[in-house]
Design an enzyme around this catalytic site. Structure first.
Site, PDB file in Angstrom:
ATOM      1  N   ARG A 263      38.804  37.144  50.306  1.00  0.00           N
ATOM      2  CA  ARG A 263      39.315  37.984  50.600  1.00  0.00           C
ATOM      3  C   ARG A 263      39.177  36.525  52.031  1.00  0.00           C
ATOM      4  O   ARG A 263      39.995  36.714  52.766  1.00  0.00           O
ATOM      5  CB  ARG A 263      39.356  39.011  51.287  1.00  0.00           C
ATOM      6  CG  ARG A 263      40.521  39.943  50.026  1.00  0.00           C
ATOM      7  CD  ARG A 263      39.625  42.089  51.027  1.00  0.00           C
ATOM      8  NE  ARG A 263      38.262  42.250  50.043  1.00  0.00           N
ATOM      9  CZ  ARG A 263      37.879  42.608  50.735  1.00  0.00           C
ATOM     10  NH1 ARG A 263      38.302  43.978  51.083  1.00  0.00           N
ATOM     11  NH2 ARG A 263      36.292  42.760  50.016  1.00  0.00           N
TER      12      ARG A 263
ATOM     13  N   TYR B 182      38.288  46.826  33.405  1.00  0.00           N
ATOM     14  CA  TYR B 182      39.452  46.547  32.452  1.00  0.00           C
ATOM     15  C   TYR B 182      38.999  46.516  30.588  1.00  0.00           C
ATOM     16  O   TYR B 182      38.004  46.819  30.849  1.00  0.00           O
ATOM     17  CB  TYR B 182      39.805  44.993  32.546  1.00  0.00           C
ATOM     18  CG  TYR B 182      40.784  45.414  34.498  1.00  0.00           C
ATOM     19  CD1 TYR B 182      41.912  46.049  34.398  1.00  0.00           C
ATOM     20  CD2 TYR B 182      39.755  44.943  34.943  1.00  0.00           C
ATOM     21  CE1 TYR B 182      42.336  46.347  35.044  1.00  0.00           C
ATOM     22  CE2 TYR B 182      40.819  44.907  36.522  1.00  0.00           C
ATOM     23  CZ  TYR B 182      42.369  45.255  36.432  1.00  0.00           C
ATOM     24  OH  TYR B 182      42.846  45.572  37.339  1.00  0.00           O
TER      25      TYR B 182
ATOM     26  N   ALA C   2      42.829  36.204  37.215  1.00  0.00           N
ATOM     27  CA  ALA C   2      42.738  37.288  35.973  1.00  0.00           C
ATOM     28  C   ALA C   2      44.514  36.920  35.210  1.00  0.00           C
ATOM     29  O   ALA C   2      45.441  36.954  35.763  1.00  0.00           O
ATOM     30  CB  ALA C   2      42.542  38.769  36.100  1.00  0.00           C
TER      31      ALA C   2
ATOM     32  N   PRO D 150      38.360  34.820  41.849  1.00  0.00           N
ATOM     33  CA  PRO D 150      39.538  35.620  41.528  1.00  0.00           C
ATOM     34  C   PRO D 150      40.256  36.099  41.736  1.00  0.00           C
ATOM     35  O   PRO D 150      39.416  37.127  42.211  1.00  0.00           O
ATOM     36  CB  PRO D 150      39.345  35.304  39.713  1.00  0.00           C
ATOM     37  CG  PRO D 150      38.349  36.277  39.592  1.00  0.00           C
ATOM     38  CD  PRO D 150      36.972  34.917  41.126  1.00  0.00           C
TER      39      PRO D 150
ATOM     40  N   ARG E  84      31.835  37.686  34.219  1.00  0.00           N
ATOM     41  CA  ARG E  84      32.283  38.507  35.881  1.00  0.00           C
ATOM     42  C   ARG E  84      32.060  39.925  35.133  1.00  0.00           C
ATOM     43  O   ARG E  84      32.762  40.556  34.233  1.00  0.00           O
ATOM     44  CB  ARG E  84      33.438  38.572  36.559  1.00  0.00           C
ATOM     45  CG  ARG E  84      33.455  40.248  37.411  1.00  0.00           C
ATOM     46  CD  ARG E  84      34.728  39.317  38.220  1.00  0.00           C
ATOM     47  NE  ARG E  84      34.442  38.864  39.023  1.00  0.00           N
ATOM     48  CZ  ARG E  84      34.807  38.554  39.937  1.00  0.00           C
ATOM     49  NH1 ARG E  84      35.850  39.163  41.082  1.00  0.00           N
ATOM     50  NH2 ARG E  84      34.385  37.911  41.767  1.00  0.00           N
TER      51      ARG E  84
HETATM   52  C1  LIG Z   1      44.148  40.348  46.358  1.00  0.00           C
HETATM   53  C2  LIG Z   1      42.797  40.432  45.272  1.00  0.00           C
HETATM   54  C3  LIG Z   1      43.556  39.940  43.671  1.00  0.00           C
HETATM   55  C4  LIG Z   1      42.237  40.198  43.153  1.00  0.00           C
HETATM   56  N1  LIG Z   1      42.738  40.031  41.875  1.00  0.00           N
HETATM   57  C5  LIG Z   1      40.810  39.898  41.052  1.00  0.00           C
HETATM   58  C6  LIG Z   1      41.058  39.221  39.968  1.00  0.00           C
HETATM   59  O1  LIG Z   1      42.290  38.369  39.242  1.00  0.00           O
HETATM   60  N2  LIG Z   1      39.824  39.034  39.236  1.00  0.00           N
HETATM   61  C7  LIG Z   1      39.245  39.850  39.746  1.00  0.00           C
HETATM   62  O2  LIG Z   1      37.794  40.079  38.900  1.00  0.00           O
HETATM   63  N3  LIG Z   1      38.567  40.039  40.807  1.00  0.00           N
HETATM   64  C8  LIG Z   1      40.446  39.711  41.320  1.00  0.00           C
HETATM   65  N4  LIG Z   1      39.757  40.737  42.860  1.00  0.00           N
HETATM   66  C9  LIG Z   1      38.538  41.032  43.303  1.00  0.00           C
HETATM   67  C10 LIG Z   1      37.629  39.621  44.034  1.00  0.00           C
HETATM   68  O3  LIG Z   1      37.740  38.992  43.370  1.00  0.00           O
HETATM   69  C11 LIG Z   1      37.119  39.963  45.194  1.00  0.00           C
HETATM   70  O4  LIG Z   1      35.668  40.329  43.642  1.00  0.00           O
HETATM   71  C12 LIG Z   1      36.333  40.974  45.684  1.00  0.00           C
HETATM   72  O5  LIG Z   1      37.846  41.004  46.324  1.00  0.00           O
HETATM   73  C13 LIG Z   1      35.507  41.662  46.778  1.00  0.00           C
HETATM   74  O6  LIG Z   1      35.263  40.180  47.463  1.00  0.00           O
HETATM   75  P1  LIG Z   1      35.744  40.230  49.290  1.00  0.00           P
HETATM   76  O7  LIG Z   1      34.967  40.850  50.193  1.00  0.00           O
HETATM   77  O8  LIG Z   1      35.139  38.445  49.214  1.00  0.00           O
HETATM   78  O9  LIG Z   1      37.733  40.125  49.137  1.00  0.00           O
HETATM   79  C14 LIG Z   1      40.661  40.379  43.964  1.00  0.00           C
HETATM   80  C15 LIG Z   1      41.023  40.721  44.749  1.00  0.00           C
HETATM   81  C16 LIG Z   1      42.319  40.995  46.292  1.00  0.00           C
HETATM   82  C17 LIG Z   1      41.411  40.900  47.436  1.00  0.00           C
END
Ligand SMILES: Cc1cc2nc3c(=O)[nH]c(=O)nc-3n(C[C@H](O)[C@H](O)[C@H](O)COP(=O)(O)O)c2cc1C
Length: 356
Positions: free
Chosen positions: A324, A182, A59, A23, A230
């Site tokens: 990402r 949160y 979220a 997410p 989560r």
């Molecule tokens: C732009 C952005 C928005 C995010 N929004 C959420 C979110 O809405 N809910 C959540 O649990 N994590 C959120 N995250 C965390 C990601 O879901 C993920 O756990 C984190 O980026 C690590 O994964 P990655 O290394 O593949 O980016 C967000 C991350 C990014 C970069």
């Protein structure tokens, strides 16, 4: 057949492979009404047609005060559910499972979206944040209101209503956001929960409100559909929430009918020292899976096909989530299949580009 491309069954839902989109808040509800729009359709839809098995929408707040920023998406109104419905339907039409993360930002509510410079929103736009205790997230943040027991009951109902609306919108896997500092995470952690009533103190009491929420959500979320939670597996702080606590919590969640634990970390305190690097949270998914006996999703700097295959084939997690890397490459799953000599079809509309 690489394990990454074997289907995964959760209740009546079959995921076509073990790759999910984590997410991600897009901070793109420009009318500040929490209603998703064409951006959300394009963003989520393109990853669904890109071969990803599970698409978890960002979220989405269970009440307006639960937004992180004014531009966050919501699921607190029927109008929002109606706007999500065509997005969920399109995701499903592409062979992916549509999912949504229902959320409440707690004491971290009311920040500017990244494009507006971060920090807390200006007074004119601000709203009262709520939390287990009147402890701000960091210096310079507004003091949250300490929720009363009566207010907790009202809030629990908002989660339940959000779950019902998520089903009406056509989502087929529901994720409860219990991570990143949160609201629900802030109840679990002794760093943010200083209560002395039945919702604070011992581990059991700190777990009480999040478990009540999950139990109430599970009661209305259809029995044939899977539920994910989560968690932040650790606060990365010696006095904070730990992986041992997460294992204990996951055992309770399993008893309540949760199907899979999405294992993230951190976010509850600003000064945590997090050893960020490739796969830095995978060990949390592994321990929860092994010690609580429940399926897990691993997330965090998973970017390579072989790395993802290793995580699922070695039994560290049942699936991987990418955030990402999927922003950079919407067709990551199709390309990973090619690299691992598995099959994941390109959308037929793109056949001319790929010789299919
Ligand atoms: C732009 C952005 C928005 C995010 N929004 C959420 C979110 O809405 N809910 C959540 O649990 N994590 C959120 N995250 C965390 C990601 O879901 C993920 O756990 C984190 O980026 C690590 O994964 P990655 O290394 O593949 O980016 C967000 C991350 C990014 C970069």
């Amino acid at each position: 057949m690489p394990r990454l491309f074997e289907p995964l069954e959760l209740r009546s839902v079959t995921l076509r492979n073990r790759i999910g989109m984590s997410p991600m808040c897009m901070y793109s509800c420009d009318a500040k009404d929490g209603v998703p729009n064409a951006w959300h359709m394009s963003h989520l839809g393109s990853r669904a047609s890109g071969g990803t098995a599970l698409i978890i929408a960002e979220a989405s707040a269970v009440e307006p005060e639960g937004r992180i920023s004014p531009q966050d998406a919501g699921i607190w109104s029927d109008g929002q559910a109606s706007a999500w419905a065509p997005i969920a339907a399109f995701i499903e039409s592409q062979g992916a499972v549509p999912s949504i993360q229902i959320a409440h930002a707690g004491r971290k509510a009311g920040t500017k979206r990244p494009a507006d410079g971060r920090g807390i929103v200006d007074d004119a736009e601000a709203w009262q944040a709520v939390a287990p205790s009147a402890v701000p997230f960091d210096a310079g943040w507004r003091i949250p209101h300490e929720l009363t027991v009566a207010e907790l009951a009202t809030l629990k109902q908002k989660w339940v209503d959000a779950a019902r609306r998520s089903q009406q919108a056509g989502f087929r896997l529901l994720e409860v956001h219990n991570a990143h500092g949160y609201l629900l995470h802030s109840f679990l952690s002794p760093l943010s929960n200083l209560r002395t009533d039945e919702y604070g103190g011992s581990l059991e009491k700190r777990m009480r409100f999040p478990l009540e929420v999950v139990e109430a959500v599970r009661a209305v979320w259809p029995a044939e559909l899977p539920l994910s939670v989560r968690i932040s597996g650790t606060d990365w702080h010696p006095e904070g929430w730990s992986i041992d606590d997460s294992v204990a919590y996951a055992r309770e969640l399993k008893q309540l009918g949760v199907d899979i634990i999405d294992c993230s970390s951190g976010g509850n305190i600003p000064q945590a020292d997090i050893p960020v690097g490739p796969g830095y949270q995978v060990h949390i998914a592994e321990r929860v899976r092994r010690e609580a006996g429940i399926p897990t999703m691993a997330v965090g700097m998973i970017t390579e096909a072989r790395q993802a295959e290793q995580i699922v084939s070695s039994g560290q997690a049942d699936m991987v989530l990418l955030a990402r890397e999927l922003l950079r490459e919407p067709h990551w799953a199709i390309k990973a299949a090619r690299e691992l000599e598995a099959s994941a079809p390109w959308p037929q509309q793109y056949g001319w580009a790929v010789g299919g």
